[in-house]
Design a protein around this motif. Structure first.
Motif, PDB file in Angstrom:
ATOM      1  N   LEU A 172       0.807  -1.220   0.000  1.00 25.30           N
ATOM      2  CA  LEU A 172       0.000   0.000   0.000  1.00 25.30           C
ATOM      3  C   LEU A 172       0.842   1.273   0.000  1.00 25.30           C
ATOM      4  O   LEU A 172       0.440   2.278  -0.595  1.00 25.30           O
ATOM      5  N   ILE A 173       1.996   1.258   0.667  1.00 29.52           N
ATOM      6  CA  ILE A 173       2.791   2.500   0.774  1.00 29.52           C
ATOM      7  C   ILE A 173       3.160   3.040  -0.613  1.00 29.52           C
ATOM      8  O   ILE A 173       2.807   4.173  -0.936  1.00 29.52           O
ATOM      9  N   PRO A 174       3.843   2.257  -1.460  1.00 25.00           N
ATOM     10  CA  PRO A 174       4.186   2.829  -2.774  1.00 25.00           C
ATOM     11  C   PRO A 174       2.948   3.160  -3.605  1.00 25.00           C
ATOM     12  O   PRO A 174       2.934   4.147  -4.330  1.00 25.00           O
ATOM     13  N   LEU A 175       1.916   2.337  -3.464  1.00 24.36           N
ATOM     14  CA  LEU A 175       0.693   2.577  -4.234  1.00 24.36           C
ATOM     15  C   LEU A 175       0.073   3.923  -3.854  1.00 24.36           C
ATOM     16  O   LEU A 175      -0.281   4.734  -4.707  1.00 24.36           O
ATOM     17  N   MET A 176      -0.046   4.176  -2.545  1.00 27.63           N
ATOM     18  CA  MET A 176      -0.661   5.423  -2.099  1.00 27.63           C
ATOM     19  C   MET A 176       0.263   6.616  -2.338  1.00 27.63           C
ATOM     20  O   MET A 176      -0.200   7.727  -2.560  1.00 27.63           O
ATOM     21  N   GLN A 177       1.574   6.379  -2.309  1.00 27.74           N
ATOM     22  CA  GLN A 177       2.508   7.470  -2.617  1.00 27.74           C
ATOM     23  C   GLN A 177       2.351   7.901  -4.065  1.00 27.74           C
ATOM     24  O   GLN A 177       2.357   9.085  -4.379  1.00 27.74           O
ATOM     25  N   GLU A 178       2.215   6.902  -4.956  1.00 25.15           N
ATOM     26  CA  GLU A 178       2.024   7.201  -6.367  1.00 25.15           C
ATOM     27  C   GLU A 178       0.778   8.054  -6.581  1.00 25.15           C
ATOM     28  O   GLU A 178       0.752   8.927  -7.441  1.00 25.15           O
ATOM     29  N   GLN A 179      -0.269   7.759  -5.816  1.00 27.10           N
ATOM     30  CA  GLN A 179      -1.541   8.444  -6.043  1.00 27.10           C
ATOM     31  C   GLN A 179      -1.564   9.836  -5.456  1.00 27.10           C
ATOM     32  O   GLN A 179      -2.428  10.641  -5.806  1.00 27.10           O
ATOM     33  N   GLY A 180      -0.634  10.152  -4.562  1.00 26.74           N
ATOM     34  CA  GLY A 180      -0.538  11.501  -4.034  1.00 26.74           C
ATOM     35  C   GLY A 180      -1.730  11.886  -3.179  1.00 26.74           C
ATOM     36  O   GLY A 180      -2.514  11.028  -2.748  1.00 26.74           O
ATOM     37  N   THR A 181      -1.879  13.171  -2.915  1.00 27.31           N
ATOM     38  CA  THR A 181      -2.921  13.626  -2.010  1.00 27.31           C
ATOM     39  C   THR A 181      -3.953  14.499  -2.704  1.00 27.31           C
ATOM     40  O   THR A 181      -4.893  14.963  -2.074  1.00 27.31           O
ATOM     41  N   ALA A 182      -3.790  14.728  -4.015  1.00 26.87           N
ATOM     42  CA  ALA A 182      -4.653  15.699  -4.695  1.00 26.87           C
ATOM     43  C   ALA A 182      -6.125  15.306  -4.597  1.00 26.87           C
ATOM     44  O   ALA A 182      -6.981  16.152  -4.325  1.00 26.87           O
ATOM     45  N   GLU A 184      -7.694  13.445  -2.364  1.00 24.74           N
ATOM     46  CA  GLU A 184      -8.228  13.621  -1.013  1.00 24.74           C
ATOM     47  C   GLU A 184      -8.446  15.095  -0.732  1.00 24.74           C
ATOM     48  O   GLU A 184      -9.451  15.491  -0.136  1.00 24.74           O
ATOM     49  N   GLU A 185      -7.496  15.936  -1.166  1.00 27.47           N
ATOM     50  CA  GLU A 185      -7.635  17.372  -0.938  1.00 27.47           C
ATOM     51  C   GLU A 185      -8.869  17.903  -1.655  1.00 27.47           C
ATOM     52  O   GLU A 185      -9.609  18.730  -1.114  1.00 27.47           O
ATOM     53  N   ALA A 186      -9.080  17.400  -2.873  1.00 29.43           N
ATOM     54  CA  ALA A 186     -10.268  17.820  -3.619  1.00 29.43           C
ATOM     55  C   ALA A 186     -11.531  17.456  -2.844  1.00 29.43           C
ATOM     56  O   ALA A 186     -12.446  18.270  -2.700  1.00 29.43           O
ATOM     57  N   ALA A 187     -11.551  16.228  -2.292  1.00 23.85           N
ATOM     58  CA  ALA A 187     -12.724  15.781  -1.541  1.00 23.85           C
ATOM     59  C   ALA A 187     -12.951  16.672  -0.319  1.00 23.85           C
ATOM     60  O   ALA A 187     -14.079  17.045  -0.004  1.00 23.85           O
ATOM     61  N   LEU A 188     -11.842  17.038   0.359  1.00 25.21           N
ATOM     62  CA  LEU A 188     -11.971  17.877   1.552  1.00 25.21           C
ATOM     63  C   LEU A 188     -12.505  19.263   1.188  1.00 25.21           C
ATOM     64  O   LEU A 188     -13.342  19.811   1.888  1.00 25.21           O
ATOM     65  N   THR A 189     -12.027  19.838   0.063  1.00 29.63           N
ATOM     66  CA  THR A 189     -12.523  21.157  -0.333  1.00 29.63           C
ATOM     67  C   THR A 189     -13.995  21.094  -0.687  1.00 29.63           C
ATOM     68  O   THR A 189     -14.698  22.084  -0.608  1.00 29.63           O
ATOM     69  N   LEU A 190     -14.460  19.912  -1.097  1.00 22.54           N
ATOM     70  CA  LEU A 190     -15.875  19.771  -1.425  1.00 22.54           C
ATOM     71  C   LEU A 190     -16.708  19.481  -0.183  1.00 22.54           C
ATOM     72  O   LEU A 190     -17.892  19.174  -0.278  1.00 22.54           O
ATOM     73  N   GLY A 191     -16.060  19.517   0.970  1.00 24.68           N
ATOM     74  CA  GLY A 191     -16.808  19.416   2.218  1.00 24.68           C
ATOM     75  C   GLY A 191     -16.864  18.034   2.844  1.00 24.68           C
ATOM     76  O   GLY A 191     -17.581  17.830   3.814  1.00 24.68           O
ATOM     77  N   ALA A 192     -16.097  17.075   2.307  1.00 24.46           N
ATOM     78  CA  ALA A 192     -16.129  15.737   2.874  1.00 24.46           C
ATOM     79  C   ALA A 192     -15.336  15.709   4.173  1.00 24.46           C
ATOM     80  O   ALA A 192     -14.353  16.428   4.321  1.00 24.46           O
ATOM     81  N   SER A 193     -15.743  14.879   5.114  1.00 21.80           N
ATOM     82  CA  SER A 193     -14.941  14.693   6.319  1.00 21.80           C
ATOM     83  C   SER A 193     -13.785  13.769   5.963  1.00 21.80           C
ATOM     84  O   SER A 193     -13.779  13.124   4.921  1.00 21.80           O
ATOM     85  N   GLY A 194     -12.762  13.707   6.834  1.00 21.99           N
ATOM     86  CA  GLY A 194     -11.588  12.880   6.565  1.00 21.99           C
ATOM     87  C   GLY A 194     -11.963  11.432   6.336  1.00 21.99           C
ATOM     88  O   GLY A 194     -11.518  10.796   5.389  1.00 21.99           O
ATOM     89  N   TRP A 195     -12.819  10.924   7.204  1.00 24.53           N
ATOM     90  CA  TRP A 195     -13.206   9.516   7.111  1.00 24.53           C
ATOM     91  C   TRP A 195     -13.998   9.261   5.829  1.00 24.53           C
ATOM     92  O   TRP A 195     -13.815   8.258   5.143  1.00 24.53           O
ATOM     93  N   HIS A 196     -14.873  10.229   5.510  1.00 24.49           N
ATOM     94  CA  HIS A 196     -15.663  10.107   4.295  1.00 24.49           C
ATOM     95  C   HIS A 196     -14.749  10.117   3.058  1.00 24.49           C
ATOM     96  O   HIS A 196     -14.921   9.317   2.138  1.00 24.49           O
ATOM     97  N   ALA A 197     -13.750  11.018   3.076  1.00 22.34           N
ATOM     98  CA  ALA A 197     -12.809  11.090   1.949  1.00 22.34           C
ATOM     99  C   ALA A 197     -12.060   9.767   1.810  1.00 22.34           C
ATOM    100  O   ALA A 197     -11.862   9.255   0.703  1.00 22.34           O
ATOM    101  N   PHE A 198     -11.665   9.198   2.944  1.00 18.21           N
ATOM    102  CA  PHE A 198     -10.944   7.924   2.892  1.00 18.21           C
ATOM    103  C   PHE A 198     -11.808   6.837   2.261  1.00 18.21           C
ATOM    104  O   PHE A 198     -11.368   6.104   1.379  1.00 18.21           O
ATOM    105  N   ARG A 199     -13.075   6.775   2.716  1.00 16.98           N
ATOM    106  CA  ARG A 199     -13.948   5.703   2.228  1.00 16.98           C
ATOM    107  C   ARG A 199     -14.316   5.868   0.763  1.00 16.98           C
ATOM    108  O   ARG A 199     -14.390   4.910   0.021  1.00 16.98           O
ATOM    109  N   THR A 200     -14.553   7.121   0.347  1.00  9.97           N
ATOM    110  CA  THR A 200     -15.088   7.325  -0.996  1.00  9.97           C
ATOM    111  C   THR A 200     -14.018   7.616  -2.038  1.00  9.97           C
ATOM    112  O   THR A 200     -14.247   7.451  -3.227  1.00  9.97           O
ATOM    113  N   VAL A 201     -12.842   8.063  -1.602  1.00  3.93           N
ATOM    114  CA  VAL A 201     -11.803   8.420  -2.570  1.00  3.93           C
ATOM    115  C   VAL A 201     -10.598   7.488  -2.477  1.00  3.93           C
ATOM    116  O   VAL A 201     -10.203   6.858  -3.451  1.00  3.93           O
TER     117      VAL A 201
END
Lengths: 293, 314, 284
Positions: A172-182, A184-201
């Motif tokens: 998971l580490i290299p996989l998630m590193q490749e995907q970056g944080t963009a 999740e950040e987009a989800a947060l700006t759209l008003g998602a909570s952290g847990w919601h962003a994790f589950r849906t994004v």
């Protein structure tokens, strides 16, 4: 111009790639590779099934009728059912912290998570004996309170968790590193909570990698021999996992029984390999590029 | 120096690779100065190939890269060590990277790698130097410098050179002759002047720059647009309805009475001493005219345009 | 001039993404309890012995012979696995033949097959009355219950490491580089030895080191085929198990420390190789 280059139509030359070896060399190398793999990998696998069925199907199924075999199957399933979810939660948490954040000492942390890969299985079991055994660091404490860890199920679970510890985090580490944080950040700006962003994004992005690593983790958890052998104490019907049961049967010269039980584990390995290969072909882009163990 | 020019997918690189012996034609032959090289393996063709991404050997120093082709020769044909060293030194001087012999490719800039790749190809004294998009991977300024420099080297060495590009300016500036390819077909071969002044087909014309297309009628010598004669000349054999292609600078703003066509100005913008004016014709089509940065053309102003030249194709 | 505000110290770079404290804390706790604490127990036990204590254990003839056997045979097996592993990786990436994907998947068999299963299968194959063992016996070679058997088991488990470390790099070789070599007049063999192979050496060495480390520590697939004769075919991990069953924790810890030391050394070498290759070629 000093010289003329002319191209003319007609005539037909033979095409041959300039960056490949001659046909003879290709055949020779392919032959060597396949023969080597057949001799070293495929033949042992076939042996397992051939030996298991050497005395027919009745003798084969008899091996599973034994109560000891049944309790070994039960114990193996129990151990996997505890250690795989444990490593799953750890792997996701570790990958989230490591891949989504920048902090000092990150590569040291990754190295430490990797550590169990480079420790001999026997040593993996032994370190728990040193901690929880009767002469171990906390051995006296646990014995006083009547809790048995070594030569009991908790020790087997611990040793199994140790040897499979890096599997899921490592994928998971290299996989998630490749995907970056963009995303999740987009989800947060759209008003998602952290847990919601994790589950849906995050989760949908890593699902194939997750499945892949859980599969390999499970195969190793059910098949581990060396580490478990050290902490188990080999008490029949109580602390014998399937691989240990194989050993006992084999050492009692009950070859059909040993190979019958072994065929169960080999079947598990084959299923794991097939699903793993399918995942690699179909979802190559959704798996981490490096560190396939 | 021949430039192979064409849009991507037109077969330029494939042609270059066939000449080198890296790809193989279904039909046809490759002749080097009269000798048939079609059946000759790439190793014996004596070509110098400069790859688009240079393909330098990353694990070898610059000097080892350049000397590679000489070291690859059979012992009997291989120059002595001192001779090789001298050749490498001379080539490094030629490409103006004299102090770089012991560097590794990963320590060089894109332009420097490009020059090393060229020196490596030249080291084997090829019968023909082949360059695949030689400046494709470089940024604009380095590109311009290297272009001039490559021409200089060519003038000094007289090396037969074929290069591939999709950039018209590059091809027209560098080449002695240009070959225009499209969809695997050779459309025209000629000097830069020839292909610009007498394009062999509408494809060649369109690929070499912007143009405006008009429906025209050819009557004998005359080419008519909207019934008015133009100075354009029809090639032999084109009679009746035809297409006239006019470059933006072959259109001139004139009094509507003398004009071939009229319209209103939509927009105009200035760039580098010239201005481009978009004119909307009565039927709604847009015409782009290029003019000196003189009179201002405000949007909405009615104008007349005269055709001062052009190219006619059936 | 605009005054820059004093920089605050952050353990991690600020980020809007939540959950760092929770996940980092949880992961670190698990790591400490499952991995670090038990390994510390080993280190504590070993340091209780001191260097001289460990040396005394290592000098015991039976221990010394087991260590020699484990390291020596593993070295040979890793070498064999690297050579054949390279051929396998090359064939799998560069040539196309029917069943290539199945063969490719089969390479991972030693990763997936439980070691005990592999162990009894190899033992029965190479036993004097086994399928392969009988053939070997005809030419006077006894594989099972000798170091040859240990060698076979170690090649088996080391092979995937050797293949999988070089395979991605072979796939990434720039075809243009090979073509460049050909246009410069190099024959295929010269292209292979001077242009294709040198950049692969670090990966081959890494695969070798991984196979070696795995072979030294391997237990399950070896003990069935080895015969486990002291001074002949008794490997170091087995000796640890024996010492543990005799409650000789100190002796077991000493052998384990030596083995751990060697595997860390191997890991260090791998990291050095990769750092060197990154510097030299700009890639791993």
């Amino acid at each position: 111009m000093s010289e003329g280059i002319t191209l003319e139509a007609a005539a037909a030359p033979r095409p041959r790639s300039v960056i490949s070896e001659g046909r003879g060399v290709r055949w020779l190398l392919t032959g060597i590779a396949i023969l080597f793999l057949a001799l070293f990998l495929v033949l042992p696998l076939l042996t397992v099934f051939a030996q298991a069925l050497a005395r027919g199907w009745a003798a084969y199924f008899e091996a599973f009728a034994e109560p000891d075999a049944r309790s070994a199957i039960r114990l193996t399933l129990t151990v996997a059912a505890i250690s795989v979810p444990f490593n799953l939660v750890f792997g996701v948490a570790a990958a989230w912290a490591i891949a989504k954040f920048e902090f000092p000492g990150k590569s040291l942390l990754i190295t430490l998570i990797d550590l169990p890969f480079s420790v001999s299985p026997v040593v993996s079991g032994m370190i728990y004996v040193l901690v929880f055994g009767s002469q171990g660091l906390f051995g006296a404490f646990f014995i006083e309170h009547g809790i048995q860890i070594i030569f009991a199920v908790p020790g087997i679970v611990l040793a199994t968790i140790f040897v499979t510890f890096p599997f899921i985090a490592r994928e998971l580490i290299p996989l998630m590193q490749e995907q970056g944080t963009a995303e999740e950040e987009a989800a947060l700006t759209l008003g998602a909570s952290g847990w919601h962003a994790f589950r849906t994004v995050t989760l949908p992005n890593i699902r194939w990698g997750l499945l892949y690593s859980v599969l390999l983790c499970n195969a190793r958890a059910m098949g581990e021999f060396g580490a478990v052998s050290v902490v188990s104490g080999h008490i029949r019907g109580l602390t014998n996992t399937l691989p240990l049961h194989v050993e006992i049967l084999y050492n009692e010269y009950n070859f059909v029984g040993a190979f019958a039980v072994a065929s169960l584990l080999a079947g598990l390995a084959l299923v794991t390999l097939v699903i793993k290969s399918v995942l690699e072909w179909r979802y190559a882009g959704d798996l981490a590029a490096g560190g396939r163990h | 120096m021949l430039g192979l020019l064409g849009p991507s997918g037109s077969g330029k690189t494939t042609l270059l690779r066939i000449i080198a012996g890296l790809d193989f034609p279904d039909r046809g032959r490759v002749l080097f100065g009269g000798d048939d090289a079609t059946g000759l393996p790439v190793q014996q063709r004596a070509v110098g190939f400069v790859f688009q991404h240079y393909a330098l050997f990353k694990h070898m120093s610059v000097a080892d890269n350049i000397a590679y082709g000489l070291n690859a020769r059979k012992r009997s044909e291989r120059p002595g060590k001192a001779e090789i060293r001298k050749r490498v030194g001379d080539l490094l001087d030629l490409i103006k990277l004299s102090g770089f012999a012991d560097r590794y490719p990963s320590q060089l800039s894109g332009g420097q790698r490009q020059r090393i790749a060229l020196a490596r190809a030249l080291a084997v004294e090829p019968r023909v130097l082949l360059l695949d998009e030689p400046f494709g991977a470089l940024d604009a300024q380095v590109r311009k410098d290297l272009r001039r420099w490559l021409r200089e080297i060519h003038d000094r060495t007289g090396q037969t050179t074929i290069f591939v590009t999709h950039d018209q300016d590059e091809a027209l500036e560098l080449s002695d002759r240009v070959a225009v390819l499209d969809k695997g077909r050779l459309e025209q071969v000629g000097t830069p002047d020839e292909v610009q002044d007498r394009p062999a087909s509408a494809t060649v014309l369109k690929f070499l720059g912007d143009s405006v297309e008009f429906e025209a009628i050819v009557e004998g010598e005359r080419v008519l647009v909207d019934g008015r004669p133009t100075p354009a000349v029809a090639p032999r054999g084109v009679i009746g309805p035809a297409r006239l292609y006019v470059r933006p600078w072959q259109l001139q703003f004139v009094d509507p009475a003398e004009a071939h066509l009229s319209g209103t100005v939509r927009a105009s913008h200035r760039s580098q001493g010239r201005q481009r004016v978009e004119v909307e014709r009565p039927d709604g089509r847009l015409v782009v005219v290029e003019d000196f940065d003189g009179d201002r053309y405000a949007a909405g102003r009615p104008v007349g345009l005269r055709i001062n030249g052009g190219y006619v194709f059936a | 001039m605009v005054a820059t505000p004093p920089r605050r110290f952050h353990f991690r770079r600020p980020s809007v993404i939540p959950g760092f404290g929770l996940t980092f804390g949880y992961a670190l706790t698990c790591l400490s309890l499952v991995v670090l604490l038990p390994l510390a127990a080993l280190v504590a036990r070993a340091s209780g012995l001191g260097l001289s204590g460990i040396w005394d254990v290592a000098r015991d003839p039976r221990v010394a012979s087991a260590l020699r056997l484990s390291f020596g045979v593993s070295l040979l097996a890793a070498l064999t696995a690297s050579v054949f592993g390279f051929v396998v990786a090359w064939v799998l990436t560069r040539y196309d033949f029917p069943g290539r994907r199945i063969v490719d998947a089969a390479v991972d068999l030693p990763f997936a097959l439980p070691t005990a299963v592999a162990g009894i299968a190899l033992a029965s194959l190479y036993a004097p009355n086994g399928l392969v063992g009988a053939q070997l016996a005809k030419v006077g070679i006894q594989a099972a219950y000798t170091p040859i058997g240990i060698f076979i088991a170690m090649v088996f488990i080391g092979l995937p490491f050797a293949v999988r470390t070089v395979q991605p790099l072979i796939a990434e070789i720039d075809k243009e580089v090979e073509e460049a070599s050909a246009t410069l007049g190099a024959k295929r063999l010269l292209t292979l030895t001077r242009v294709v192979l040198p950049p692969l050496i670090p990966a081959v060495l890494t695969g070798f080191a991984l196979a070696f480390a795995r072979g030294v520590g391997e237990y399950g697939s070896i003990i069935f085929i080895a015969g486990n004769l002291p001074f002949v075919s008794e490997i170091a991990p087995l000796l640890i198990v024996i010492k543990l069953s005799e409650f000789d924790y100190a002796g077991a810890a000493a052998i384990a420390t030596i083995m751990l030391g060697i595997s860390f050394l191997t890991l260090l070498v791998i990291n050095l190789i990769q750092a060197w290759s990154r510097r030299r070629f700009g890639y791993v």
